[in-house]
Enzyme design. Structure first.
Site, PDB file in Angstrom:
ATOM      1  N   LYS A  72     -13.434  16.491  -1.393  1.00 17.10           N
ATOM      2  CA  LYS A  72     -12.817  17.541  -0.336  1.00 17.10           C
ATOM      3  C   LYS A  72     -11.619  18.760  -0.770  1.00 17.10           C
ATOM      4  O   LYS A  72     -10.817  18.411  -0.840  1.00 17.10           O
ATOM      5  CB  LYS A  72     -12.788  17.047   0.958  1.00 17.10           C
ATOM      6  N   GLU A 110      -0.050  11.957  -3.275  1.00 16.98           N
ATOM      7  CA  GLU A 110       1.184  12.852  -3.675  1.00 16.98           C
ATOM      8  C   GLU A 110       1.315  13.965  -3.286  1.00 16.98           C
ATOM      9  O   GLU A 110       0.307  14.966  -2.441  1.00 16.98           O
ATOM     10  CB  GLU A 110       0.386  13.568  -5.117  1.00 16.98           C
ATOM     11  N   CYS A 120       4.373  22.488  -6.309  1.00 18.29           N
ATOM     12  CA  CYS A 120       4.678  21.156  -5.450  1.00 18.29           C
ATOM     13  C   CYS A 120       5.889  20.699  -6.176  1.00 18.29           C
ATOM     14  O   CYS A 120       7.522  20.153  -5.239  1.00 18.29           O
ATOM     15  CB  CYS A 120       4.055  19.934  -4.918  1.00 18.29           C
ATOM     16  N   GLU A 169      10.382  22.377   2.698  1.00 19.47           N
ATOM     17  CA  GLU A 169       8.989  22.812   1.588  1.00 19.47           C
ATOM     18  C   GLU A 169       9.031  24.013   1.994  1.00 19.47           C
ATOM     19  O   GLU A 169       8.158  24.615   2.858  1.00 19.47           O
ATOM     20  CB  GLU A 169       8.683  21.843   1.450  1.00 19.47           C
TER      21      GLU A 169
HETATM   22  P1  TAP Z   1      -2.020  19.973   3.187  1.00 19.60           P
HETATM   23  O1  TAP Z   1      -1.982  20.803   5.079  1.00 19.60           O
HETATM   24  O2  TAP Z   1      -2.104  18.375   3.426  1.00 19.60           O
HETATM   25  O3  TAP Z   1      -4.018  19.925   2.691  1.00 19.60           O
HETATM   26  C1  TAP Z   1      -4.133  18.692   1.954  1.00 19.60           C
HETATM   27  C2  TAP Z   1      -5.881  18.639   2.126  1.00 19.60           C
HETATM   28  O4  TAP Z   1      -5.812  18.241   3.282  1.00 19.60           O
HETATM   29  C3  TAP Z   1      -6.462  19.848   2.415  1.00 19.60           C
HETATM   30  O5  TAP Z   1      -8.103  19.717   1.644  1.00 19.60           O
HETATM   31  C4  TAP Z   1      -6.588  20.021   4.084  1.00 19.60           C
HETATM   32  O6  TAP Z   1      -7.703  20.212   4.928  1.00 19.60           O
HETATM   33  C5  TAP Z   1      -7.198  18.169   3.952  1.00 19.60           C
HETATM   34  N1  TAP Z   1      -6.728  17.641   5.090  1.00 19.60           N
HETATM   35  C6  TAP Z   1      -5.668  18.319   6.148  1.00 19.60           C
HETATM   36  N2  TAP Z   1      -5.899  17.735   6.920  1.00 19.60           N
HETATM   37  C7  TAP Z   1      -6.523  16.366   6.898  1.00 19.60           C
HETATM   38  C8  TAP Z   1      -6.407  15.039   7.614  1.00 19.60           C
HETATM   39  N3  TAP Z   1      -5.717  14.854   8.949  1.00 19.60           N
HETATM   40  N4  TAP Z   1      -6.747  14.033   6.970  1.00 19.60           N
HETATM   41  C9  TAP Z   1      -7.206  14.654   5.899  1.00 19.60           C
HETATM   42  N5  TAP Z   1      -7.284  15.674   4.632  1.00 19.60           N
HETATM   43  C10 TAP Z   1      -6.845  16.368   5.923  1.00 19.60           C
HETATM   44  O7  TAP Z   1      -2.045  20.486   2.538  1.00 19.60           O
HETATM   45  P2  TAP Z   1      -1.460  22.295   1.611  1.00 19.60           P
HETATM   46  O8  TAP Z   1      -0.667  22.958   2.752  1.00 19.60           O
HETATM   47  O9  TAP Z   1      -3.210  22.054   1.431  1.00 19.60           O
HETATM   48  O10 TAP Z   1      -0.657  21.656   0.585  1.00 19.60           O
HETATM   49  C11 TAP Z   1       0.307  22.075   0.396  1.00 19.60           C
HETATM   50  C12 TAP Z   1       1.398  20.668   0.502  1.00 19.60           C
HETATM   51  O11 TAP Z   1       1.091  20.373  -0.868  1.00 19.60           O
HETATM   52  C13 TAP Z   1       2.454  21.176   0.043  1.00 19.60           C
HETATM   53  O12 TAP Z   1       3.692  20.201   0.501  1.00 19.60           O
HETATM   54  C14 TAP Z   1       2.711  20.540  -1.427  1.00 19.60           C
HETATM   55  O13 TAP Z   1       4.126  18.953  -1.705  1.00 19.60           O
HETATM   56  C15 TAP Z   1       1.827  19.384  -1.174  1.00 19.60           C
HETATM   57  N6  TAP Z   1       1.386  19.073  -2.840  1.00 19.60           N
HETATM   58  C16 TAP Z   1       1.290  18.077  -3.060  1.00 19.60           C
HETATM   59  C17 TAP Z   1       1.099  17.998  -4.882  1.00 19.60           C
HETATM   60  C18 TAP Z   1       1.641  16.649  -5.257  1.00 19.60           C
HETATM   61  S1  TAP Z   1       0.638  17.217  -6.679  1.00 19.60           S
HETATM   62  N7  TAP Z   1       2.710  16.229  -5.132  1.00 19.60           N
HETATM   63  C19 TAP Z   1       0.426  19.374  -5.737  1.00 19.60           C
HETATM   64  C20 TAP Z   1      -0.100  19.803  -4.579  1.00 19.60           C
HETATM   65  C21 TAP Z   1       0.356  20.371  -3.291  1.00 19.60           C
HETATM   66  P3  TAP Z   1      -7.510  21.931   4.620  1.00 19.60           P
HETATM   67  O14 TAP Z   1      -7.893  22.856   3.736  1.00 19.60           O
HETATM   68  O15 TAP Z   1      -9.019  22.412   5.168  1.00 19.60           O
HETATM   69  O16 TAP Z   1      -6.724  22.072   6.146  1.00 19.60           O
END
Ligand code: TAP
Length: 488
Positions: free
Chosen positions: A191, A265, A299, A396
């Site tokens: 997804k 991650e 991240c 963050e």
């Molecule tokens: P999230 O809101 O956690 O979203 C990540 C993914 O999870 C999206 O596809 C999101 O869908 C989905 N999601 C949301 N709620 C969910 C739930 N309850 N159950 C399962 N999946 C769910 O994070 P983001 O805003 O996309 O990304 C930013 C964060 O990711 C930052 O904190 C960053 O540090 C972290 N990040 C970490 C890494 C590594 S490698 N450690 C790499 C990249 C990013 P939707 O988009 O539809 O909400």
């Protein structure tokens, strides 16, 4: 701006921005990719927009529970009937084919990524897409060599992997997830993030071109609820999630007591430590790359600069001078250094945390650049006089905002660097190899860069400690996460 140089840097030349958009052949509407075919989702479709001007790009399907059932069933059938019966060598051939097709369609993928995500084209062109190909090439090479993974002869796949990825590196995170899963013999339901589904849908076309057997990879677009339904589905054997620590926690709770294997991650708040003997020119470029690459939506971004007191003023002055030369604007213009913030919600979060930084007494400086009228933008910003207790030093921000703190001794630098619930990455800038090794040894971070930052290689494991998650992606470790008998 960036010193990230995977193989192939500069191998593509781009036309000026308006024409680069023309190389994309987008559909008006995209279905879900299930069992090798696009089909409409049962939920209400949604629009994906360009964060640079808020224009509509395409309409995308929304997967509900029934669609997730269908995708997981397709992945299970493909696992039982096809993929688990192929030799590693044959699986490898598909992965090599995918890698080559990514290279062939590199321009199109880079433009799609910059359009949907807002990142500068020179980054998607020189970093994201070449690394996507590199990830598939790397794991293609592993597919027929699993006996050497350290798990004995004939290690076995887990089955169906559910993968959920964020919006900051949409295609690269997809490659990090899919390539090792397929090499190890699993099938996949993935997804993409709601705001960046486009490159994954173009990738689905690449899977069709590669003749990948139907059901081996299924791509389900939708919101957070789609991700939640996918990871909770009883038919999945493995969960690989990249995203926020909050959602990671929810997933860990949801799967507690099940047989599902999980890798998470999550977020980070990396310290980039600059000692007074650091090569200054190189360090300035490294600091800029560390926090302003991809608008700071990284991240492992070096979002906390820890600078030795004696060189603080020089480093900050030089940083401000350098930031004043960065060009903010159209992500599809190859001269752009700073693109758009991915969404209004993310922009609001960056603004809110920056305002809190000022209220708490830190000193704010933002580069004086023209901000486009439409879309989501934030000028590169530095906060000085930051205390460890400030929110901008702890939370963050995930944006182009650098918090500068000072230290006097190496011991103080280590203590401050580790003073965070996260533990994903760190950087050290110093002329002394012995100091680098001694400090690196005491940092609680999964990745430590020395006199560089944000370097990635498919052979190198990546992942965090503490609230940055568990499990590793990349290298042999990343493969083990998809095999029976190994950890995480
Ligand atoms: P999230 O809101 O956690 O979203 C990540 C993914 O999870 C999206 O596809 C999101 O869908 C989905 N999601 C949301 N709620 C969910 C739930 N309850 N159950 C399962 N999946 C769910 O994070 P983001 O805003 O996309 O990304 C930013 C964060 O990711 C930052 O904190 C960053 O540090 C972290 N990040 C970490 C890494 C590594 S490698 N450690 C790499 C990249 C990013 P939707 O988009 O539809 O909400």
């Amino acid at each position: 701006m960036t010193d990230i140089q995977p193989a192939g840097r500069g191998f593509l030349e781009y036309a000026p921005a308006p024409e680069s958009r023309a190389i994309l052949h987008l559909r008006d509407e995209y279905g879900l990719f299930i069992d090798g075919q696009f089909r409409p989702g049962s939920g209400e479709p949604f629009a994906t927009i360009s964060p640079a001007d808020e224009s509509h790009i395409a309409t995308v399907s929304n997967a509900d529970d029934a669609d997730i059932d269908a995708a997981v069933a397709a992945a299970r059938r493909a696992y039982d009937k096809t993929w688990s019966k192929l030799s590693g060598r044959d699986r490898g051939k598909y992965l090599f084919r995918i890698a080559r097709l990514v290279q062939e369609r590199a321009r199109e993928l880079a433009v799609a990524e910059s359009l949907d995500n807002g990142k500068p084209i020179k980054e998607s062109r020189d970093v994201d897409v070449p690394l996507v190909a590199a990830w598939f090439f790397y794991y293609a090479g592993w597919a027929d060599k699993l006996d050497y993974a350290g798990l004995g002869a004939n290690p076995r796949a887990l089955g169906v992997a559910a993968q959920v990825i964020p919006w900051n590196f949409p295609l690269l995170m997809l490659a990090w997830k899919i390539a090792p899963a397929l090499a190890a013999g699993n099938t996949v339901v993935i997804k993409p993030a709601e705001t960046t589904p486009l490159s994954a849908l173009i990738f689905a076309e690449i899977l069709q071109q590669a003749d990948l057997p139907p059901g081996v990879v299924n791509i389900v677009t939708g919101a957070g609820s789609t991700g939640s339904a996918l990871v909770r589905h009883p038919g999945v054997d493995k969960i690989a999630f990249t995203g926020s620590t909050g959602v990671g926690r929810e997933i860990a709770k949801a799967v507690a007591g099940t047989q599902k294997k999980v890798t998470l991650e999550l977020g980070g708040k990396a310290a980039n430590i600059v000692f007074d003997d650091a090569p200054v020119d190189q360090a300035i470029e490294g600091i800029v790359n560390g926090i302003f690459f991809n608008q700071g939506h990284v991240c492992c971004a070096g979002s906390r600069l820890l600078v030795q007191e004696s060189v603080h003023d020089e480093v900050v002055d030089r940083l401000k001078t350098r930031l004043s030369t960065l060009r903010l604007g159209d992500p599809l213009d190859k001269n752009t250094d700073i693109g758009a913030i991915n969404s209004r919600a993310q922009l609001d979060r960056i603004r809110e945390l920056s305002a809190i930084g000022e209220q708490e007494g830190a000193e704010r400086w933002s580069a004086d650049c023209a901000i486009p009228e439409n879309g989501f933008w934030f000028a590169p910003t530095i906060f000085t006089n930051v205390q460890a207790s400030h929110r901008i030093a702890r939370d963050e921000i995930f944006g182009p905002v650098l918090s500068v703190l000072t230290f006097r001794t190496p011991a103080e630098a280590i203590e401050k660097a580790n003073n965070t619930p996260y533990g994903l990455s760190a950087g050290i800038w110093s002329d002394k190899g012995s100091r680098i090794l001694a400090v690196a040894d005491r940092l609680r971070a999964g990745v430590v860069w020395a006199n560089t930052f944000n370097r990635f290689d498919p052979a190198s494991p990546f992942g965090g400690y503490k609230e940055s998650g568990y499990g590793r992606e990349g290298g042999r470790h990343g493969l083990l996460a998809y095999l029976k008998g190994a950890g995480a």
